[in-house]
Design a protein around this motif. Structure first.
Motif, PDB file in Angstrom:
ATOM      1  N   TRP A   1      27.056  24.193  13.281  1.00 32.26           N
ATOM      2  CA  TRP A   1      27.114  25.504  12.647  1.00 32.26           C
ATOM      3  C   TRP A   1      28.242  25.559  11.622  1.00 32.26           C
ATOM      4  CZ3 TRP A   1      31.382  28.818  13.222  1.00 32.26           C
ATOM      5  CH2 TRP A   1      31.244  30.072  12.602  1.00 32.26           C
ATOM      6  N   TYR A   2      29.406  25.054  12.001  1.00 30.23           N
ATOM      7  CA  TYR A   2      30.569  25.108  11.120  1.00 30.23           C
ATOM      8  C   TYR A   2      30.330  24.319   9.842  1.00 30.23           C
ATOM      9  CZ  TYR A   2      35.359  24.903   9.475  1.00 30.23           C
ATOM     10  OH  TYR A   2      36.484  25.014   8.703  1.00 30.23           O
ATOM     11  N   SER A   3      29.834  23.093   9.998  1.00 27.31           N
ATOM     12  CA  SER A   3      29.681  22.229   8.822  1.00 27.31           C
ATOM     13  C   SER A   3      28.469  22.584   7.970  1.00 27.31           C
ATOM     14  CB  SER A   3      29.611  20.765   9.251  1.00 27.31           C
ATOM     15  OG  SER A   3      28.463  20.532  10.045  1.00 27.31           O
ATOM     16  N   GLU A   4      27.412  23.094   8.581  1.00 23.89           N
ATOM     17  CA  GLU A   4      26.190  23.368   7.822  1.00 23.89           C
ATOM     18  C   GLU A   4      26.058  24.813   7.350  1.00 23.89           C
ATOM     19  OE1 GLU A   4      22.835  22.018  10.085  1.00 23.89           O
ATOM     20  OE2 GLU A   4      23.601  19.962  10.186  1.00 23.89           O
ATOM     21  N   LYS A   5      26.715  25.740   8.018  1.00 21.38           N
ATOM     22  CA  LYS A   5      26.534  27.149   7.652  1.00 21.38           C
ATOM     23  C   LYS A   5      27.837  27.840   7.266  1.00 21.38           C
ATOM     24  CE  LYS A   5      22.345  27.694  10.295  1.00 21.38           C
ATOM     25  NZ  LYS A   5      21.662  28.427  11.339  1.00 21.38           N
ATOM     26  N   PHE A   6      28.831  27.798   8.141  1.00 19.05           N
ATOM     27  CA  PHE A   6      30.056  28.566   7.922  1.00 19.05           C
ATOM     28  C   PHE A   6      30.741  28.181   6.622  1.00 19.05           C
ATOM     29  CE2 PHE A   6      34.611  29.303   8.420  1.00 19.05           C
ATOM     30  CZ  PHE A   6      34.606  30.661   8.677  1.00 19.05           C
ATOM     31  N   VAL A   7      30.885  26.882   6.372  1.00 17.99           N
ATOM     32  CA  VAL A   7      31.586  26.455   5.159  1.00 17.99           C
ATOM     33  C   VAL A   7      30.819  26.816   3.887  1.00 17.99           C
ATOM     34  CG1 VAL A   7      32.882  24.611   6.264  1.00 17.99           C
ATOM     35  CG2 VAL A   7      30.662  24.112   5.289  1.00 17.99           C
ATOM     36  N   LYS A   8      29.535  27.120   4.033  1.00 20.73           N
ATOM     37  CA  LYS A   8      28.715  27.519   2.891  1.00 20.73           C
ATOM     38  C   LYS A   8      28.596  29.042   2.782  1.00 20.73           C
ATOM     39  CE  LYS A   8      26.072  23.296   3.188  1.00 20.73           C
ATOM     40  NZ  LYS A   8      24.787  22.701   3.540  1.00 20.73           N
ATOM     41  N   GLY A   9      29.314  29.743   3.660  1.00 21.68           N
ATOM     42  CA  GLY A   9      29.296  31.199   3.624  1.00 21.68           C
ATOM     43  C   GLY A   9      28.103  31.826   4.317  1.00 21.68           C
ATOM     44  N   GLN A  10      27.348  31.026   5.050  1.00 22.95           N
ATOM     45  CA  GLN A  10      26.189  31.538   5.782  1.00 22.95           C
ATOM     46  C   GLN A  10      26.505  31.443   7.266  1.00 22.95           C
ATOM     47  OE1 GLN A  10      23.398  28.559   4.736  1.00 22.95           O
ATOM     48  NE2 GLN A  10      23.286  29.143   2.601  1.00 22.95           N
ATOM     49  N   TRP A  11      26.553  32.569   7.920  1.00 17.99           N
ATOM     50  CA  TRP A  11      26.807  32.495   9.359  1.00 17.99           C
ATOM     51  C   TRP A  11      26.164  33.648  10.080  1.00 17.99           C
ATOM     52  CZ3 TRP A  11      30.276  35.972  11.821  1.00 17.99           C
ATOM     53  CH2 TRP A  11      30.974  36.799  10.955  1.00 17.99           C
ATOM     54  N   ASP A  12      25.836  33.365  11.324  1.00 20.23           N
ATOM     55  CA  ASP A  12      25.195  34.335  12.196  1.00 20.23           C
ATOM     56  C   ASP A  12      26.051  34.431  13.452  1.00 20.23           C
ATOM     57  OD1 ASP A  12      23.580  35.872  13.807  1.00 20.23           O
ATOM     58  OD2 ASP A  12      21.939  34.438  13.898  1.00 20.23           O
ATOM     59  N   LYS A  13      26.464  35.623  13.803  1.00 19.17           N
ATOM     60  CA  LYS A  13      27.336  35.799  14.964  1.00 19.17           C
ATOM     61  C   LYS A  13      26.685  35.331  16.258  1.00 19.17           C
ATOM     62  CE  LYS A  13      30.046  39.522  13.030  1.00 19.17           C
ATOM     63  NZ  LYS A  13      30.545  40.861  13.156  1.00 19.17           N
ATOM     64  N   GLU A  14      25.376  35.238  16.282  1.00 20.53           N
ATOM     65  CA  GLU A  14      24.669  34.834  17.496  1.00 20.53           C
ATOM     66  C   GLU A  14      24.540  33.316  17.622  1.00 20.53           C
ATOM     67  OE1 GLU A  14      23.879  37.042  19.907  1.00 20.53           O
ATOM     68  OE2 GLU A  14      24.899  38.459  18.613  1.00 20.53           O
ATOM     69  N   GLU A  15      25.006  32.586  16.644  1.00 15.00           N
ATOM     70  CA  GLU A  15      24.899  31.137  16.674  1.00 15.00           C
ATOM     71  C   GLU A  15      25.741  30.561  17.810  1.00 15.00           C
ATOM     72  OE1 GLU A  15      22.950  28.085  14.538  1.00 15.00           O
ATOM     73  OE2 GLU A  15      23.182  30.098  13.759  1.00 15.00           O
ATOM     74  N   CYS A  16      25.170  29.726  18.638  1.00 14.50           N
ATOM     75  CA  CYS A  16      25.831  29.002  19.732  1.00 14.50           C
ATOM     76  C   CYS A  16      26.284  29.895  20.886  1.00 14.50           C
ATOM     77  CB  CYS A  16      27.010  28.179  19.224  1.00 14.50           C
ATOM     78  SG  CYS A  16      26.553  26.984  17.954  1.00 14.50           S
ATOM     79  N   VAL A  17      25.896  31.153  20.906  1.00 10.77           N
ATOM     80  CA  VAL A  17      26.315  32.064  21.975  1.00 10.77           C
ATOM     81  C   VAL A  17      25.750  31.610  23.321  1.00 10.77           C
ATOM     82  CG1 VAL A  17      26.111  34.428  22.857  1.00 10.77           C
ATOM     83  CG2 VAL A  17      26.669  34.030  20.465  1.00 10.77           C
ATOM     84  N   ALA A  18      24.505  31.192  23.351  1.00 11.03           N
ATOM     85  CA  ALA A  18      23.898  30.752  24.612  1.00 11.03           C
ATOM     86  C   ALA A  18      24.644  29.541  25.177  1.00 11.03           C
ATOM     87  CB  ALA A  18      22.429  30.417  24.415  1.00 11.03           C
ATOM     88  N   GLU A  19      24.985  28.597  24.300  1.00  4.68           N
ATOM     89  CA  GLU A  19      25.720  27.410  24.740  1.00  4.68           C
ATOM     90  C   GLU A  19      27.098  27.788  25.264  1.00  4.68           C
ATOM     91  OE1 GLU A  19      24.034  27.701  21.932  1.00  4.68           O
ATOM     92  OE2 GLU A  19      22.714  25.951  21.754  1.00  4.68           O
ATOM     93  N   TRP A  20      27.778  28.698  24.542  1.00  2.97           N
ATOM     94  CA  TRP A  20      29.108  29.138  24.971  1.00  2.97           C
ATOM     95  C   TRP A  20      29.036  29.828  26.329  1.00  2.97           C
ATOM     96  CZ3 TRP A  20      33.962  28.650  25.378  1.00  2.97           C
ATOM     97  CH2 TRP A  20      34.763  29.697  25.848  1.00  2.97           C
ATOM     98  N   ASN A  21      28.055  30.711  26.515  1.00  2.00           N
ATOM     99  CA  ASN A  21      27.943  31.445  27.773  1.00  2.00           C
ATOM    100  C   ASN A  21      27.666  30.510  28.948  1.00  2.00           C
ATOM    101  OD1 ASN A  21      28.502  33.956  26.694  1.00  2.00           O
ATOM    102  ND2 ASN A  21      26.360  34.377  26.239  1.00  2.00           N
ATOM    103  N   LYS A  22      26.816  29.521  28.761  1.00  2.00           N
ATOM    104  CA  LYS A  22      26.547  28.547  29.827  1.00  2.00           C
ATOM    105  C   LYS A  22      27.814  27.769  30.170  1.00  2.00           C
ATOM    106  CE  LYS A  22      21.737  27.886  28.533  1.00  2.00           C
ATOM    107  NZ  LYS A  22      20.791  26.955  27.887  1.00  2.00           N
TER     108      LYS A  22
END
Length: 91
Positions: A33-54
């Motif tokens: 997410w960081y390398s493909e979206k965040f650094v390009k200014g595209q991000w979704d707050k729901e990204e990786c939430v399921a993985e984090w919660n588990k």
């Protein structure tokens, strides 16, 4: 910033943890997410939430009586909607 570091001796030690696979899944998701979206200014707050919660739930189950459980409690107190959302999505 250290989040995109290659494996070192610390990650080797953590591989014996009961949560190691969940940690790896979360870190892989975050790094992608960081390398493909965040650094390009595209991000979704729901990204990786399921993985984090588990991963967080696994840590909670396996760290009873240790100081890290307090850190997870503080995270839940600071972000109460995250915990409620994760419980609803697991139903």
């Amino acid at each position: 910033m250290g989040l995109l570091k290659k494996k070192d001796s610390t990650s080797t030690r953590s591989s014996t943890s009961p949560c190691a696979d969940l940690r790896t899944a979360y870190h892989n998701c975050f790094n992608k997410w960081y390398s493909e979206k965040f650094v390009k200014g595209q991000w979704d707050k729901e990204e990786c939430v399921a993985e984090w919660n588990k991963y967080r739930d696994c840590l909670s189950e396996n760290l009873d009586g240790k100081i890290l459980t307090r850190m997870l409690e503080v995270d839940s107190e600071l972000n109460p909607t995250k915990q409620a959302d994760s419980k609803e999505s697991s139903r």
